[in-house]
Scaffold this active site. Structure first.
Site, PDB file in Angstrom:
ATOM      1  N   THR A  14      -3.924  -7.889  -7.640  1.00 36.68           N
ATOM      2  CA  THR A  14      -5.043  -7.129  -8.193  1.00 36.68           C
ATOM      3  C   THR A  14      -5.085  -7.209  -9.709  1.00 36.68           C
ATOM      4  O   THR A  14      -6.150  -7.105 -10.314  1.00 36.68           O
ATOM      5  CB  THR A  14      -4.938  -5.652  -7.739  1.00 36.68           C
ATOM      6  N   TYR A  27     -13.162  -6.197  -3.710  1.00 42.85           N
ATOM      7  CA  TYR A  27     -12.770  -7.173  -4.722  1.00 42.85           C
ATOM      8  C   TYR A  27     -11.864  -8.196  -4.082  1.00 42.85           C
ATOM      9  O   TYR A  27     -11.402  -8.020  -2.955  1.00 42.85           O
ATOM     10  CB  TYR A  27     -12.056  -6.490  -5.897  1.00 42.85           C
ATOM     11  N   THR A  93       0.619  -5.741  -5.587  1.00 39.83           N
ATOM     12  CA  THR A  93       1.508  -4.603  -5.359  1.00 39.83           C
ATOM     13  C   THR A  93       1.941  -4.468  -3.891  1.00 39.83           C
ATOM     14  O   THR A  93       2.951  -3.827  -3.608  1.00 39.83           O
ATOM     15  CB  THR A  93       0.843  -3.287  -5.809  1.00 39.83           C
ATOM     16  N   ASP A  94       1.180  -5.080  -2.979  1.00 40.87           N
ATOM     17  CA  ASP A  94       1.481  -4.859  -1.549  1.00 40.87           C
ATOM     18  C   ASP A  94       2.902  -5.267  -1.182  1.00 40.87           C
ATOM     19  O   ASP A  94       3.565  -4.593  -0.379  1.00 40.87           O
ATOM     20  CB  ASP A  94       0.498  -5.642  -0.664  1.00 40.87           C
ATOM     21  N   LYS A 166       6.218   1.028  -2.297  1.00 41.81           N
ATOM     22  CA  LYS A 166       4.823   1.393  -2.512  1.00 41.81           C
ATOM     23  C   LYS A 166       4.543   2.587  -1.615  1.00 41.81           C
ATOM     24  O   LYS A 166       4.708   2.514  -0.403  1.00 41.81           O
ATOM     25  CB  LYS A 166       3.903   0.217  -2.172  1.00 41.81           C
ATOM     26  N   GLU A 284      22.366  10.312  15.354  1.00 42.54           N
ATOM     27  CA  GLU A 284      21.920  10.543  16.736  1.00 42.54           C
ATOM     28  C   GLU A 284      22.146   9.306  17.586  1.00 42.54           C
ATOM     29  O   GLU A 284      22.244   9.378  18.805  1.00 42.54           O
ATOM     30  CB  GLU A 284      20.439  10.900  16.748  1.00 42.54           C
TER      31      GLU A 284
END
Ligand code: GLU
Length: 328
Positions: A14, A27, A93-94, A166, A284
């Site tokens: 981006t 975009y 950023t993903d 993120k 657990e």
């Protein structure tokens, strides 16, 4: 600002995205070439000498082995070049946490390496890309930036690669550090580190591999049965990361199928689909009896990166693998 030379490795995202309208929501990532981006950076008065190399021009959801391999060798080249003070990687950023962590595990903690991205495309109102980039230049130029491993600069904050995730899909403040918080606060006019470098002179923890094996993340859901596990093994997964409920839990049928896989030599890492919190051994789920590895502080995406590297390095022992997750 310092006038040191900085290698800028562009991959897209981006920060290089354009929507053609200041108020549109749609975009495309990776539309703006690195030369155009750096022209704008310079027009803001950033004084550092920026030396660009375009590695890719993609949304980071498409990043994979070939881009990682190129990035790694470009960074090695920059580290060996005495005229270069540090490296900035522009990145979507993903998957920034995956790339940052993979590089962190496979590079010496010498010259600073900083990933930077943006949550809003370059032509959107309130775009954050130029500010994040100016902040990244400030961080890389700083004398105290080396010896901290790979970092991410977003939202006026500096994070260590091993801690980032993120945590928001659209806010400019999209990243969180866990279990440690930020390393520093940064603005275009200030930089405040919260502590000294903790890895000065440390060598890379893992050699760069020849390739990465197929490792899948399986998200547990209520009512799930063993079929998804069998399907993943059927397509040749060499390891599975469970993004489990709570502390890495899953329905008994899923755990039984995963145990069978673990005992057949496919490493199984239990992480959590919950955003924060450690996944510890034998809480657990009886990891000792079932042959599982607990992801501890690593979320599913970073646990997958580490597991791929461990398998690629030829590691097979569960205890040995667990030790690397205990010290991410
Ligand atoms: N999905 C794109 C990417 O990760 C855009 C998201 C972003 O960069 O913030 O490159």
């Amino acid at each position: 600002m310092s006038s040191s030379r900085i290698r800028v490795l562009a991959t897209g995202g981006t920060i290089a995205g354009s929507g053609g309208s200041a108020f549109g929501s749609g975009y495309r990532a990776g539309q703006i070439g690195i030369d155009d981006m750096l022209r704008e950076v310079r027009s803001l008065g950033v004084e550092a000498e920026l030396d660009p190399v375009e590695v890719a021009s993609i949304g980071s959801q498409d990043i994979g082995w070939s881009e990682w391999d190129r990035l790694h060798s470009e960074i090695l080249r920059a580290q060996a070049d005495d005229s270069i003070a540090g490296v900035i990687v522009t990145h979507g950023t993903d998957t920034a946490e995956e790339t940052a962590y993979l590089l962190d595990l496979t590079l010496d903690a010498g010259k600073p390496v900083v990933l930077v991205g943006a949550m809003r495309p370059a032509d959107a109102v309130g775009s954050d890309g130029m500010r994040n980039f100016a902040n990244a230049v400030r961080v890389v130029s700083d004398q105290a930036a080396g010896g901290r491993g790979v970092m991410l600069v977003m939202g006026d904050t500096v994070f260590a690669a091993r801690d980032i995730r993120k945590a928001a899909t659209s806010s400019v403040d999209a990243f969180r550090g866990f279990p440690r918080g930020p390393l520093a606060r940064v603005t275009p006019t200030s930089l405040d580190w919260f502590g000294p470098p903790d890895r000065t002179g440390a060598a890379a923890r893992f050699a760069w591999p020849d390739g990465l094996p197929r490792v899948a993340i399986l998200i547990a859901g209520a009512g799930m049965d063993e079929k998804p596990v069998e399907a993943l093994l059927g397509i040749g997964c060499k390891g599975i990361v469970l993004a489990g409920m709570g502390q890495g839990n899953a329905p008994a049928r899923v755990l039984d199928a995963l145990e069978k896989a673990a005992k057949a030599g496919v490493p199984i890492v239990r992480s959590s689909r919950v955003d924060e919190g450690l996944v510890d051994r034998n809480v657990e789920v009886d990891d000792d009896a079932r042959g599982f590895i607990a992801a501890r502080a690593l979320g599913p995406a970073k646990a997958r990166v580490l597991l791929m590297l461990l398998i690629a390095s030829g590691m097979t022992g569960t205890a040995e693998m667990q030790a690397t997750f205990d010290r991410p």
